[in-house]
Motif scaffolding. Structure first.
Motif, PDB file in Angstrom:
ATOM      1  N   ALA A 120      12.416  13.318  -1.366  1.00  0.00           N
ATOM      2  CA  ALA A 120      13.625  13.628  -2.132  1.00  0.00           C
ATOM      3  C   ALA A 120      14.712  12.589  -1.886  1.00  0.00           C
ATOM      4  O   ALA A 120      15.509  12.276  -2.778  1.00  0.00           O
ATOM      5  N   GLU A 121      14.739  12.008  -0.683  1.00  0.00           N
ATOM      6  CA  GLU A 121      15.788  11.036  -0.341  1.00  0.00           C
ATOM      7  C   GLU A 121      15.380   9.601  -0.621  1.00  0.00           C
ATOM      8  O   GLU A 121      16.185   8.801  -1.114  1.00  0.00           O
ATOM      9  N   PHE A 122      14.127   9.266  -0.327  1.00  0.00           N
ATOM     10  CA  PHE A 122      13.714   7.865  -0.383  1.00  0.00           C
ATOM     11  C   PHE A 122      12.601   7.583  -1.393  1.00  0.00           C
ATOM     12  O   PHE A 122      12.214   6.432  -1.566  1.00  0.00           O
ATOM     13  N   GLY A 123      12.062   8.599  -2.038  1.00  0.00           N
ATOM     14  CA  GLY A 123      10.905   8.412  -2.896  1.00  0.00           C
ATOM     15  C   GLY A 123      11.203   7.637  -4.165  1.00  0.00           C
ATOM     16  O   GLY A 123      12.358   7.338  -4.502  1.00  0.00           O
ATOM     17  N   HIS A 124      10.148   7.310  -4.887  1.00  0.00           N
ATOM     18  CA  HIS A 124      10.261   6.654  -6.187  1.00  0.00           C
ATOM     19  C   HIS A 124      11.213   7.472  -7.069  1.00  0.00           C
ATOM     20  O   HIS A 124      11.260   8.696  -6.973  1.00  0.00           O
ATOM     21  N   LEU A 137       0.827  -1.201   0.000  1.00  0.00           N
ATOM     22  CA  LEU A 137       0.000   0.000   0.000  1.00  0.00           C
ATOM     23  C   LEU A 137       0.867   1.259   0.000  1.00  0.00           C
ATOM     24  O   LEU A 137       0.347   2.364   0.160  1.00  0.00           O
ATOM     25  N   ASN A 138       2.157   1.080  -0.176  1.00  0.00           N
ATOM     26  CA  ASN A 138       3.076   2.211  -0.268  1.00  0.00           C
ATOM     27  C   ASN A 138       3.364   2.479  -1.741  1.00  0.00           C
ATOM     28  O   ASN A 138       4.087   1.723  -2.392  1.00  0.00           O
ATOM     29  N   THR A 139       2.817   3.554  -2.271  1.00  0.00           N
ATOM     30  CA  THR A 139       2.965   3.854  -3.698  1.00  0.00           C
ATOM     31  C   THR A 139       4.088   4.825  -3.993  1.00  0.00           C
ATOM     32  O   THR A 139       4.297   5.204  -5.146  1.00  0.00           O
ATOM     33  N   PHE A 140       4.849   5.234  -2.978  1.00  0.00           N
ATOM     34  CA  PHE A 140       5.825   6.304  -3.149  1.00  0.00           C
ATOM     35  C   PHE A 140       7.254   5.815  -3.331  1.00  0.00           C
ATOM     36  O   PHE A 140       8.181   6.629  -3.366  1.00  0.00           O
ATOM     37  N   THR A 193       4.138  12.343  11.901  1.00  0.00           N
ATOM     38  CA  THR A 193       4.055  11.532  13.114  1.00  0.00           C
ATOM     39  C   THR A 193       3.855  10.051  12.806  1.00  0.00           C
ATOM     40  O   THR A 193       4.278   9.193  13.583  1.00  0.00           O
ATOM     41  N   PHE A 194       3.224   9.728  11.668  1.00  0.00           N
ATOM     42  CA  PHE A 194       3.005   8.328  11.310  1.00  0.00           C
ATOM     43  C   PHE A 194       4.331   7.602  11.127  1.00  0.00           C
ATOM     44  O   PHE A 194       4.436   6.395  11.394  1.00  0.00           O
ATOM     45  N   PHE A 195       5.362   8.309  10.674  1.00  0.00           N
ATOM     46  CA  PHE A 195       6.634   7.665  10.342  1.00  0.00           C
ATOM     47  C   PHE A 195       7.620   7.655  11.506  1.00  0.00           C
ATOM     48  O   PHE A 195       8.783   7.300  11.314  1.00  0.00           O
ATOM     49  N   GLU A 196       7.162   8.029  12.682  1.00  0.00           N
ATOM     50  CA  GLU A 196       8.021   7.866  13.849  1.00  0.00           C
ATOM     51  C   GLU A 196       8.157   6.375  14.137  1.00  0.00           C
ATOM     52  O   GLU A 196       7.197   5.697  14.459  1.00  0.00           O
ATOM     53  N   GLY A 197       9.354   5.841  13.958  1.00  0.00           N
ATOM     54  CA  GLY A 197       9.579   4.409  14.106  1.00  0.00           C
ATOM     55  C   GLY A 197       9.307   3.613  12.850  1.00  0.00           C
ATOM     56  O   GLY A 197       9.395   2.382  12.858  1.00  0.00           O
ATOM     57  N   ARG A 198       8.971   4.301  11.752  1.00  0.00           N
ATOM     58  CA  ARG A 198       8.729   3.622  10.473  1.00  0.00           C
ATOM     59  C   ARG A 198       9.605   4.262   9.400  1.00  0.00           C
ATOM     60  O   ARG A 198      10.041   5.394   9.533  1.00  0.00           O
ATOM     61  N   SER A 199       9.804   3.527   8.307  1.00  0.00           N
ATOM     62  CA  SER A 199      10.585   4.039   7.189  1.00  0.00           C
ATOM     63  C   SER A 199       9.712   4.088   5.947  1.00  0.00           C
ATOM     64  O   SER A 199       8.872   3.209   5.728  1.00  0.00           O
ATOM     65  N   LEU A 200       9.911   5.104   5.115  1.00  0.00           N
ATOM     66  CA  LEU A 200       9.122   5.236   3.891  1.00  0.00           C
ATOM     67  C   LEU A 200       9.601   4.300   2.796  1.00  0.00           C
ATOM     68  O   LEU A 200       8.827   3.934   1.912  1.00  0.00           O
ATOM     69  N   ASP A 201      10.863   3.890   2.828  1.00  0.00           N
ATOM     70  CA  ASP A 201      11.481   3.292   1.649  1.00  0.00           C
ATOM     71  C   ASP A 201      11.258   1.795   1.495  1.00  0.00           C
ATOM     72  O   ASP A 201      11.972   1.143   0.729  1.00  0.00           O
ATOM     73  N   GLU A 202      10.275   1.219   2.177  1.00  0.00           N
ATOM     74  CA  GLU A 202       9.994  -0.204   2.043  1.00  0.00           C
ATOM     75  C   GLU A 202       8.500  -0.427   1.784  1.00  0.00           C
ATOM     76  O   GLU A 202       7.659   0.369   2.202  1.00  0.00           O
ATOM     77  N   PRO A 203       8.151  -1.530   1.092  1.00  0.00           N
ATOM     78  CA  PRO A 203       6.740  -1.877   0.936  1.00  0.00           C
ATOM     79  C   PRO A 203       6.086  -2.114   2.299  1.00  0.00           C
ATOM     80  O   PRO A 203       6.761  -2.461   3.272  1.00  0.00           O
ATOM     81  N   THR A 204       4.782  -1.932   2.369  1.00  0.00           N
ATOM     82  CA  THR A 204       4.079  -2.110   3.637  1.00  0.00           C
ATOM     83  C   THR A 204       2.630  -2.484   3.385  1.00  0.00           C
ATOM     84  O   THR A 204       2.058  -2.151   2.346  1.00  0.00           O
ATOM     85  N   ASP A 205       2.044  -3.206   4.361  1.00  0.00           N
ATOM     86  CA  ASP A 205       0.611  -3.484   4.294  1.00  0.00           C
ATOM     87  C   ASP A 205      -0.172  -2.520   5.176  1.00  0.00           C
ATOM     88  O   ASP A 205      -1.375  -2.672   5.362  1.00  0.00           O
ATOM     89  N   GLU A 206       0.514  -1.515   5.707  1.00  0.00           N
ATOM     90  CA  GLU A 206      -0.146  -0.473   6.480  1.00  0.00           C
ATOM     91  C   GLU A 206      -0.625   0.641   5.542  1.00  0.00           C
ATOM     92  O   GLU A 206       0.042   0.964   4.560  1.00  0.00           O
ATOM     93  N   ILE A 207      -1.749   1.240   5.888  1.00  0.00           N
ATOM     94  CA  ILE A 207      -2.250   2.383   5.129  1.00  0.00           C
ATOM     95  C   ILE A 207      -1.542   3.637   5.635  1.00  0.00           C
ATOM     96  O   ILE A 207      -1.643   3.982   6.815  1.00  0.00           O
ATOM     97  N   ILE A 208      -0.822   4.313   4.769  1.00  0.00           N
ATOM     98  CA  ILE A 208      -0.199   5.583   5.133  1.00  0.00           C
ATOM     99  C   ILE A 208      -1.293   6.641   5.093  1.00  0.00           C
ATOM    100  O   ILE A 208      -1.858   6.908   4.032  1.00  0.00           O
ATOM    101  N   PRO A 209      -1.653   7.251   6.217  1.00  0.00           N
ATOM    102  CA  PRO A 209      -2.778   8.199   6.232  1.00  0.00           C
ATOM    103  C   PRO A 209      -2.529   9.381   5.302  1.00  0.00           C
ATOM    104  O   PRO A 209      -1.390   9.828   5.120  1.00  0.00           O
ATOM    105  N   GLY A 210      -3.612   9.874   4.718  1.00  0.00           N
ATOM    106  CA  GLY A 210      -3.525  11.034   3.851  1.00  0.00           C
ATOM    107  C   GLY A 210      -4.580  12.056   4.194  1.00  0.00           C
ATOM    108  O   GLY A 210      -5.424  11.836   5.078  1.00  0.00           O
ATOM    109  N   SER A 211      -4.567  13.163   3.471  1.00  0.00           N
ATOM    110  CA  SER A 211      -5.548  14.222   3.695  1.00  0.00           C
ATOM    111  C   SER A 211      -6.513  14.343   2.527  1.00  0.00           C
ATOM    112  O   SER A 211      -7.226  15.332   2.395  1.00  0.00           O
ATOM    113  N   GLY A 212      -6.542  13.322   1.651  1.00  0.00           N
ATOM    114  CA  GLY A 212      -7.389  13.356   0.464  1.00  0.00           C
ATOM    115  C   GLY A 212      -8.806  12.896   0.725  1.00  0.00           C
ATOM    116  O   GLY A 212      -9.185  12.526   1.832  1.00  0.00           O
ATOM    117  N   ARG A 213      -9.597  12.887  -0.334  1.00  0.00           N
ATOM    118  CA  ARG A 213     -11.027  12.599  -0.226  1.00  0.00           C
ATOM    119  C   ARG A 213     -11.301  11.134   0.100  1.00  0.00           C
ATOM    120  O   ARG A 213     -12.319  10.819   0.718  1.00  0.00           O
TER     121      ARG A 213
END
Length: 644
Positions: free
Chosen positions: A191-195, A114-117, A241-261
């Protein structure tokens, strides 16, 4: 770049996805949601202007509600909604559809994260719907963006610094407010870990800082053009705050919260996903969002075979499908629901931006580095025969990477184009200074002897000989060409091309692999030849161009520079593109680049169509005409209760 790339591919269409049948959809492409990472271009070199002097006509030092590449906005401050939105349309229902495009690491065949970035894993299409950016694009303007999370933006005099005042009501799905700290975290982390497509777009990002409790400041270095800068102001903002203790640069089955519709509802990896509209979405009445996203649920089912997906549509399990296989469009849309009128088969006009659909021969493998070899292989594709016998006459032969646009060069170079090309004489093919390259036309027989003889002559000039019926190099090794695809439909459609290659002595074949293997191999550039398609922005940026054509991306895994092309002259033309200060100069710069690309043939233009071929169960309402610069059906249509 398209959610491929969306609408059409919106974000950087590289958005590297796959379409059914003849077309390959790029993730690069237009993101349906906000067209992040649009592939764009520009150039002031014809004016002799230094980089910072070629600036858009945009006010500086004052809060603005929107920005555009050349300072022109359709919508005034405080606008109620975009003209293509419909605030009166009914809400609710489920839209079950086959996505025609996607972005970043997304796949329409399966998903396992669920990590598309990031580059790793396969995410489901439309994960970007969970997220808002500081700004968002309109679909009826070629390059305008308006405040989303940001209420206003203030641009510095040198156009390198942007101060964003956030809307106080903007909240993540967790209920937490979107803060300047979240903006800083998002830009620094992506910029550091994204796609790779995001990293390329942020190559000139310098810093992000908190100014006060509502304001974040983003700064670019002096290499960044204004057009490129506004191209990355729609990046998704993620909760720090969601990424405290988590890393962006790996796949995950967790939903990364967003501010979208939308948020993620039910899903099963590899089978289906449902996106549910948030009841607490903060932007409901904001002009950039009002009158859009009418469906309560968006459902995507995943099918590994094109035919299985089509059968699901026929049964009504899927309600909307854009068809990319000409044989299916011509012969298979005659089932009972079509005949009774329950299903509508219709063509919609294509968007007003360039169509990019090309073959890439991997020049990291020495045998494809010679342009004569690429031209010989192109001669083996008999478009006239293929269009008549395989495509049912539904396609046109592409001449350019910028097909169907004002960026296509014609005839001999103009004086303005020559001003850009003459300094590169000796570094670019001499033919660039004459009539522009066009596709050879066959006799339509499928075995045009003159073309085959020309192909063999080109191979011989490049150092190959035909011995014992095989084309061989100086060491006697057979010339091999493997066309890598992820759908058996390609083997059918391009079978004649492969046979023609074999007829002149090339050891040619088609290799069909599954979606995961295809993604892995293309990301690592482990192929001889692939096809790639993307929607390119009507106002291109240099970062988008670099991803497809730039030397710095030739060996960057995950980029869209699949041919591995590296040319200092092309790099200079790309740099020119970021410096234009008007549309006329942009067209000149793009046409100069087009001439060089067509002469080099790193990307071999293939086929294109100027229409969306779509079928849908007749339960929907929608407004016409559609927007000119994107067609995200899932955002624009609604359930019509009088039909359903």
């Amino acid at each position: 770049m398209d959610e491929i790339g969306g609408g059409e591919a919106g974000g950087e269409c590289r958005f590297g996805g796959r379409r059914d049948g003849e077309l390959m959809a790029s993730a690069s492409t237009y993101l349906t949601r906000r067209r992040f990472g649009q592939l764009a271009f520009g150039s002031a070199a014809s004016l002799g202007l230094p980089l910072r002097e070629a600036l858009a006509n945009v006010e500086t030092g004052v809060p603005l509600h929107g920005l555009s590449a050349f300072g022109e906005l359709k919508y005034a401050e405080g606008f109620d909604h975009f003209d293509y939105a419909n605030p009166d349309a009914p809400e609710g229902g489920t839209f079950a559809f086959s996505p025609p495009n996607w972005a970043f690491n997304q796949s329409a065949l399966t998903f396992d994260t669920l990590n598309t970035f990031v580059l790793k894993g396969n995410a489901p299409p439309r994960m970007t719907f969970l997220y808002e950016g500081l700004m968002t694009s309109s679909l009826d303007e070629p390059d305008a963006i308006y405040g989303a999370l940001a209420e206003t933006v203030t641009v510095s005099e040198d156009r390198l610094q942007f101060d964003f005042m956030l809307r106080p009501e903007a909240k993540f799905s967790t209920g937490d407010a979107v803060t300047p700290e979240d903006v800083v975290f998002s830009y620094e982390t992506l910029a550091e870990f994204g796609h790779p497509s995001i990293q390329i777009a942020l190559r000139d990002f310098k810093s992000a800082e908190v100014v006060d409790e509502r304001t974040a400041q983003i700064t670019f270095d002096a290499n960044q053009s204004y057009q490129d800068a506004i191209g990355v102001l729609s990046l998704p903002i993620l909760p720090r705050t969601f990424f405290e203790g988590r890393s962006l640069d790996e796949p995950t089955d967790e939903i990364i919260p967003g501010s979208g519709r939308y948020t993620v509802g039910r899903y099963e990896f590899g089978r289906f996903i449902e996106y549910e509209k948030r009841e607490d979405y903060w932007g409901e009445e904001q002009g950039f969002a009002k009158g859009l996203d009418h469906f309560q649920t968006l459902r995507i089912d995943f099918f590994r075979e094109r035919q299985t997906a089509l059968e699901a549509f026929k049964k009504g399990l899927v309600k909307f499908r854009e068809e990319f296989t000409s044989k299916s469009w011509a012969t298979e849309y005659n089932f009972p629901a079509i005949q009774s009128g329950e299903v509508v088969k219709r063509e919609f006009p294509a968007e007003l931006f360039p169509r990019f659909q090309c073959w890439a021969l991997n020049q990291r493998r020495e045998r494809f580095a010679d342009v004569r070899v690429r031209r010989a292989i192109n001669l083996c594709f008999d478009f006239e025969w293929t269009n008549a016998n395989m495509f049912y006459g539904l396609y046109d032969h592409s001449q350019s990477c910028f097909e169907n646009s004002e960026f296509m060069a014609e005839g001999a170079p103009s004086e303005a184009e020559l001003a850009l090309l003459e300094p590169l004489r000796g570094e670019i093919p001499e033919e660039v200074f004459g009539e522009v390259w066009t596709q050879p036309v066959s006799d339509g027989s499928g075995r045009d002897r003159d073309r085959l003889r020309e192909a063999l002559d080109l191979l011989q000039e490049a150092g190959y000989e035909r011995q014992g019926g095989r084309v061989r190099d100086k060491n006697g090794q057979p010339f091999q060409l493997e066309y890598l695809v992820d759908d058996p439909g390609f083997a059918r459609v391009y079978g004649k091309f492969v046979q023609t290659c074999q007829a002149i002595g090339i050891d040619a074949s088609v290799r069909v692999v599954d979606a995961a293997q295809y993604t892995d191999r293309t990301n690592r550039f482990d192929f001889d030849m692939i096809g790639h398609a993307a929607g390119i922005s009507p106002t291109p940026t240099t970062n988008g161009l670099r991803s497809l054509f730039g030397s710095e991306t030739a060996d960057r895994q995950g980029s869209s520079n699949y041919p591995g092309m590296a040319s200092a002259a092309v790099d200079r033309l790309i740099e020119n593109v970021g410096e234009v200060n008007g549309r006329e100069d942009l067209v000149t710069a793009m046409r100069a680049l087009d001439r060089v690309l067509r002469a080099r043939l790193d990307w071999i233009p293939n086929i294109h169509s100027n229409a969306h071929r779509a079928a849908y169960w007749d339960i929907f309402g929608f407004d016409t005409p559609k927007p000119d610069y994107g067609w995200p059906v899932e955002r624009l249509w609604w359930i019509d209760e009088t039909k359903s």
